[in-house]
Structure formats: structure tokens, C-alpha cells
Enzyme design. Structure first.
Site, short mmCIF file in Angstrom:
data_model
loop_
_atom_site.label_atom_id
_atom_site.label_comp_id
_atom_site.label_asym_id
_atom_site.label_seq_id
_atom_site.Cartn_x
_atom_site.Cartn_y
_atom_site.Cartn_z
N SER A 77 -10.81 -13.74 -4.11
CA SER A 77 -11.91 -14.86 -3.89
C SER A 77 -13.03 -14.70 -3.41
CB SER A 77 -11.02 -16.06 -2.96
OG SER A 77 -11.08 -15.40 -1.57
N LYS A 122 -13.97 -16.65 4.09
CA LYS A 122 -14.78 -17.27 3.15
C LYS A 122 -16.38 -17.21 3.48
CE LYS A 122 -11.30 -19.05 0.85
NZ LYS A 122 -10.84 -18.53 -0.52
#
Length: 240
Positions: A77, A122
């Protein structure tokens, strides 16, 4: 008896020491600590070696708990910057003394109750008060009315987002996206979940500062310059 003991101590301390005499150089306090170290090691299997290893382990645990902690990247990701299997070193003190995450920081956070029962990594795209919109006429994400050029860190071929959104980030929370937008479950996918896809500051474990493994990928993680041009949020996040 007390007088004799004190006199004897004075006589001994006033006697010239031989050069390099470790017992006198260390002083009473140093000799006491050294003796305690030996007494503890005497009751441990392995003696001094075991005690040294034990103290090193305690120090490592303290560092891991309060200062820095390594995390392994479990998914793609955050590619292409962070690859599956990479290990990053997370600074757990980065936001502990009044500082808060800034746009562009890569952070590790506990997603329990928001994203899922695990730690996630993230990039911070919006902070409290920001209005984050996808997308402008050129397909770029806008933060507080300013388009952000994410081309330097987005996964090649990815668009900033295939999911349109227009959100105002509540105070004390973060809006986070993965760099590999086509392979990231992030704030966009949890807009209807508890918390509206936002992560509270208290859930942030720390800031990822270094890739430390594998050795060929060892590098420092920098905050992209694109976010430096984003203006501060207006009251109510009312930028167009």
C-alpha cells in the site's frame, strides 16, 4: 569503636595511591556499584555474561517501548517508496512533546476501531481543519484549495484517487492515504465507518523516519516539498 573506624578510613584515604590503582580511582561509591554488579552476577547462570546480556535486553525493551521501534511493511500500500518486507524505524517521540503530525509525514498508527485491529502505515494528507478534495480538473487532490503534486511519491501509473471525496478533517484527527492508491485501504475506504475514515492523534504510534532493512534499500524518509505549499486551513475548512 566508631572513632577507631573513622580514624582508620582517614588514614587509608590519606595514604598516597600507587599510579593506576583502580580501587582508589573508583572511589567508595564506584567500588560499591562494582561490588553490587558482581554480587548479582554471582547468582545468575552464566555470571557476568548473562547479567550484561540481561541489562542490554532491558535497555532494548525501554528503547523499543518509549523511543524508537522497527516495523515491517506487510503490504504494497505504500509502494513504491516502501516495499513489502521493508523494515522502517519509527520515532515514537516525534509527537510526544507538543509536536503534531504534518502533511506529508509517513506515520504508523493503531487502526483498532477505525481501520481494523492492527498497526498501519500511511501518509498524512490532511490534518485537523483541512478540507481535502478529490479531484480538481487535472485529477489532483486539493488541500485547502491548493492542488498537491504527488507525482514524486505515488506508485507509477496510479491516479491520486479513483474515489471522489470532499471532506473536512475534524480537529485532533488525520486523513491518511497510501502511496499506492490502487492497492491501499485508507481514509477513502472508511468514510462511512466509525470516525469517518479519520484517525485520532492519540492512535499514532510515531513517525517513520528510516528504512533500515534490507541494507540495499536503507534511506531516510523525507516529507515531500509539495505539502509545504499547502495553506493553513481556514475556519470551517471553507476553501473551494
Amino acid at each position: 569503636m566508631d572513632t577507631e573506624a573513622q580514624s582508620t578510613e582517614r588514614d587509608r584515604s590519606s595514604r598516597p595511591s600507587a599510579p593506576g590503582d583502580p580501587s582508589d580511582a573508583a572511589g567508595p561509591e564506584g567500588r560499591s556499584r562494582f561490588a553490587l554488579y558482581h554480587r548479582i552476577s554471582a547468582v545468575l547462570p552464566g555470571g557476568l555474561i548473562s547479567l550484561t546480556l540481561l541489562l542490554g535486553l532491558v535497555l532494548l525493551l525501554l528503547l523499543n517501548t518509549f523511543v524508537v521501534q522497527p516495523f515491517q511493511i506487510p503490504s504494497g500500500s505504500m509502494e513504491q517508496g516502501l516495499r513489502i518486507g521493508d523494515r522502517v524505524l519509527v520515532d515514537k517521540l516525534a509527537y510526544r512533546f507538543g509536536a503534531e503530525p504534518r502533511r506529508g509525514d509517513v506515520v504508523v498508527f493503531d487502526g483498532t476501531g477505525y481501520f481494523g485491529d492492527a498497526d498501519y502505515i500511511k501518509r498524512v494528507v490532511g490534518v485537523g481543519g483541512d478540507r481535502v478534495v478529490c479531484c480538481d480538473e487535472d485529477g489532483r487532490i486539493k488541500v485547502n484549495g491548493r492542488a498537491v503534486d504527488e507525482s514524486t511519491f505515488l506508485f507509477p501509473g496510479d491516479s491520486p484517487s479513483s474515489v471522489p471525496f470532499d471532506v473536512v478533517v475534524p480537529a485532533g484527527t488525520l486523513f491518511l492515504l497510501g502511496d499506492h492508491r490502487g492497492d491501499s485501504s485508507d481514509s477513502r475506504d472508511h468514510l462511512g465507518s466509525p470516525g469517518g475514515g479519520m484517525i485520532p492523534l492519540g492512535a499514532v504510534v510515531g513517525r517513520a523516519d528510516w528504512i533500515i532493512w534490507p541494507r540495499t534499500h536503507w534511506t531516510r524518509l523525507h516529507r515531500p516539498a509539495a505539502y509545504a505549499r499547502v495553506p493553513a486551513a481556514a475556519a470551517g475548512g471553507a476553501h473551494g
